[in-house]
Design a protein around this motif. Structure first.
Motif, PDB file in Angstrom:
ATOM      1  N   UNK A 137       0.778  -1.549  -0.210  1.00  0.00           N
ATOM      2  CA  UNK A 137      -0.586   0.219   0.158  1.00  0.00           C
ATOM      3  C   UNK A 137       0.862   1.362  -0.109  1.00  0.00           C
ATOM      4  N   UNK A 138       0.494   1.562  -1.101  1.00  0.00           N
ATOM      5  CA  UNK A 138       1.414   3.103  -1.069  1.00  0.00           C
ATOM      6  C   UNK A 138       1.222   4.255   0.497  1.00  0.00           C
ATOM      7  N   UNK A 139       0.427   3.877   0.928  1.00  0.00           N
ATOM      8  CA  UNK A 139      -0.193   4.988   1.906  1.00  0.00           C
ATOM      9  C   UNK A 139       0.957   4.882   3.083  1.00  0.00           C
ATOM     10  N   UNK A 140       1.315   3.393   3.524  1.00  0.00           N
ATOM     11  CA  UNK A 140       2.327   2.970   4.351  1.00  0.00           C
ATOM     12  C   UNK A 140       4.136   3.718   3.813  1.00  0.00           C
ATOM     13  N   UNK A 141       4.038   4.045   2.141  1.00  0.00           N
ATOM     14  CA  UNK A 141       5.221   4.706   2.353  1.00  0.00           C
ATOM     15  C   UNK A 141       5.765   6.022   2.639  1.00  0.00           C
ATOM     16  N   UNK A 142       3.770   6.964   3.057  1.00  0.00           N
ATOM     17  CA  UNK A 142       3.343   8.010   2.646  1.00  0.00           C
ATOM     18  C   UNK A 142       4.111   7.690   4.190  1.00  0.00           C
ATOM     19  N   UNK A 143       3.422   7.080   5.289  1.00  0.00           N
ATOM     20  CA  UNK A 143       3.615   7.182   6.434  1.00  0.00           C
ATOM     21  C   UNK A 143       5.222   7.186   6.714  1.00  0.00           C
ATOM     22  N   UNK A 236       3.269   6.263  -7.630  1.00  0.00           N
ATOM     23  CA  UNK A 236       4.346   7.035  -7.324  1.00  0.00           C
ATOM     24  C   UNK A 236       3.005   8.225  -7.135  1.00  0.00           C
ATOM     25  N   UNK A 237       2.026   7.877  -7.763  1.00  0.00           N
ATOM     26  CA  UNK A 237       1.648   9.888  -7.945  1.00  0.00           C
ATOM     27  C   UNK A 237       0.553   9.496  -6.118  1.00  0.00           C
ATOM     28  N   UNK A 238       0.119   8.041  -5.580  1.00  0.00           N
ATOM     29  CA  UNK A 238      -0.661   8.032  -4.795  1.00  0.00           C
ATOM     30  C   UNK A 238      -0.001   7.987  -3.584  1.00  0.00           C
ATOM     31  N   UNK A 239       1.263   8.032  -3.960  1.00  0.00           N
ATOM     32  CA  UNK A 239       2.400   8.219  -2.469  1.00  0.00           C
ATOM     33  C   UNK A 239       2.470  10.207  -2.133  1.00  0.00           C
ATOM     34  N   UNK A 240       2.411  10.722  -3.418  1.00  0.00           N
ATOM     35  CA  UNK A 240       2.363  11.739  -3.892  1.00  0.00           C
ATOM     36  C   UNK A 240       0.758  12.568  -2.866  1.00  0.00           C
ATOM     37  N   UNK A 241      -0.140  11.757  -2.885  1.00  0.00           N
ATOM     38  CA  UNK A 241      -1.437  11.830  -3.521  1.00  0.00           C
ATOM     39  C   UNK A 241      -1.569  11.894  -1.340  1.00  0.00           C
ATOM     40  N   UNK A 242      -1.344  11.065  -0.874  1.00  0.00           N
ATOM     41  CA  UNK A 242      -0.925  11.145   0.550  1.00  0.00           C
ATOM     42  C   UNK A 242       0.001  12.216   1.350  1.00  0.00           C
ATOM     43  N   UNK A 300       8.003 -14.103  -1.213  1.00  0.00           N
ATOM     44  CA  UNK A 300       8.006 -12.844  -1.189  1.00  0.00           C
ATOM     45  C   UNK A 300       7.641 -11.421  -0.299  1.00  0.00           C
ATOM     46  N   UNK A 301       7.805 -10.506  -0.283  1.00  0.00           N
ATOM     47  CA  UNK A 301       7.243  -9.810   0.959  1.00  0.00           C
ATOM     48  C   UNK A 301       7.403  -8.148   0.615  1.00  0.00           C
ATOM     49  N   UNK A 302       7.011  -7.311   0.163  1.00  0.00           N
ATOM     50  CA  UNK A 302       6.947  -5.652   0.326  1.00  0.00           C
ATOM     51  C   UNK A 302       7.490  -5.163   1.238  1.00  0.00           C
ATOM     52  N   UNK A 303       8.584  -4.356   1.083  1.00  0.00           N
ATOM     53  CA  UNK A 303       8.682  -3.622   2.334  1.00  0.00           C
ATOM     54  C   UNK A 303       9.475  -2.368   2.232  1.00  0.00           C
ATOM     55  N   UNK A 304       9.222  -1.111   3.284  1.00  0.00           N
ATOM     56  CA  UNK A 304       9.838   0.019   3.053  1.00  0.00           C
ATOM     57  C   UNK A 304      10.722   0.477   4.385  1.00  0.00           C
ATOM     58  N   UNK A 305      10.987   1.265   4.263  1.00  0.00           N
ATOM     59  CA  UNK A 305      12.286   1.206   5.427  1.00  0.00           C
ATOM     60  C   UNK A 305      13.020   2.831   5.540  1.00  0.00           C
ATOM     61  N   UNK A 306      13.602   3.383   6.190  1.00  0.00           N
ATOM     62  CA  UNK A 306      14.106   4.673   6.340  1.00  0.00           C
ATOM     63  C   UNK A 306      15.676   4.072   7.394  1.00  0.00           C
TER      64      UNK A 306
END
Length: 422
Positions: A137-143, A236-242, A300-306
């Protein structure tokens, strides 16, 4: 012969360590609000983990890792970053089978890289990082981006700039890869040996090169954003929208890349615009890494972090003139005069600490005046004076060091007296 601290490391002394504790506590409080749980992984791991999890073409793996052979002949490495160990733990402990998904983790701990020490950069440094595993979900990128920004903002930083980009999916990356090879290949001999080696293996890493960053081909290289397919553009547009909905300002930088093969879609950095911060303005970086879990042996598992460096965070606070509200005051200091008073002071001190007060006493057999000076240096709120006369009357003289007011209090009432004023 004197033994000195290793180059690229630092001792964090009393008076400064309290700032670190404050920052780390703020990070933990923030992660609790965002529902991220702490994970602690070993300081050293199998070298293969970082070769596969960070990438063999990266500077970290090629030049900066502290690698050694243990007594069993196994190659081990002091962790240079926190994502690969976190993902290894995620796979090994089958966190993906937990019904509460996505799995949201954070870590705070020392990392090790052999690089040239400079302001805010050490060979042993402390990273705070978060990893969200299991959601596309691009919402978790924004989170995740919002959490990173909140860390800096809640500590008082204002001169911040968020830069984002999309690296696209595997299909988009493949087309961009071919375009980069075609762009650099005719003149690759003008680049450093690292770039020449990366041309076929991972040409996007060329864009990260520090030696050749001013080469004209760097400025004319085709940006990944021109090669995004429809799915990647929509993501990408969804992430920017959030981000817009959250009121978070950002800039799109088509040149921003994360050079590892498994990175895709969202990439971001936060920079400091503060005067005097230095030439390298980047505070932290992060991105989506669908594919890393599989690389380390998981499903197979998506992930995001910093990840961010606490050292650079503190440097940015200094550049903006932010003073952390760290209080080093001691609640009570007991001044004891005479042997019987010293005996009583020891037990009284113990009772104060059990009651939750920070307290101390003299251990150097100093005179009254010297003990008061010691209390001043410790920034004490109350000094409690106990002598032979006070013992006979079962009282203790309590002085408020801010107001100078002094009261005679029953010894057995001291804790209640301080509690009323805490």
């Amino acid at each position: 012969m004197a033994i000195h601290i290793p180059r690229g490391t630092q001792d964090i002394l009393p008076g400064v360590v309290e700032q670190w504790q404050y920052v780390e506590q703020k990070m933990r409080e923030l992660c609790k609000r965002y529902n991220y749980s702490e994970i602690r992984t070993p300081i050293f791991e199998q070298t293969e983990l970082f070769q596969r999890g960070v990438g063999e073409t990266t500077d970290i793996v090629q030049k900066e890792m502290y690698t050694f052979e243990d007594r069993g002949g196994r190659s081990m490495t002091l962790r240079p970053e926190g994502t690969a160990p976190t993902v290894r733990s995620y796979v090994e402990h089958k966190m993906y089978s937990n019904p509460n998904q996505p799995t949201k983790l954070f870590y705070i701990g020392p990392m090790f890289r052999y690089e040239r020490p400079q302001a805010g950069r050490y060979r042993q440094f402390v990273q705070f990082g978060v990893e969200a595993l299991g959601s596309n979900d691009p919402a978790i990128d924004a989170e995740v981006i919002a959490l990173a920004l909140d860390v800096y903002r809640e500590l008082g930083l204002k001169q911040l700039k968020l830069v984002i980009n999309s690296l696209g999916d595997i299909e988009s990356r493949k087309e961009h890869r071919e375009a980069l090879i075609a762009h650099f290949k005719p003149r690759i001999g003008e680049f450093c040996s690292d770039c020449q080696n990366r041309l076929e293996k991972n040409p996007m890493r060329i864009l990260d090169c520090k030696k050749d960053r001013d080469h004209e081909l760097m400025h004319t290289a085709p940006p990944i954003i021109d090669y995004l397919n429809e799915e990647s553009r929509n993501f990408f547009e969804k992430v920017k929208t959030y981000l817009t909905e959250m009121g978070i300002e950002y800039e799109v930088d088509p040149r921003l890349v994360r050079g590892l093969d498994y990175y895709n879609h969202t990439a971001f950095e936060i920079m400091s615009n503060a005067e005097g911060f230095g030439a390298i303005t980047t505070l932290m970086g992060g991105g989506r890494y669908n594919g890393l879990v599989e690389e380390i042996g998981g499903p197979p598992t998506p992930g995001i972090g910093f990840a961010l460096s606490i050292e650079r965070l503190l440097l940015a606070l200094g550049a903006e003139g932010v003073t952390l509200p760290v209080e080093n005051k001691l609640d009570c200091y007991i001044v004891a005069l005479g042997e019987r008073a010293k005996d009583k002071a020891a037990s009284l001190l113990y009772e104060l600490r059990k009651a939750g007060f920070s307290a101390d006493k003299d251990y150097l057999d100093r005179k009254l005046k010297a003990q008061f000076k010691a209390a001043d240096r410790l920034n004490v709120k109350y000094v409690a004076v106990l002598g032979e006369d006070e013992l006979e009357k079962n009282v203790i003289n309590v002085k408020n060091m801010e107001t100078g007011n002094q009261e005679e209090v029953r010894i057995d009432f001291l804790i209640e007296y301080l509690l009323e004023r805490k």
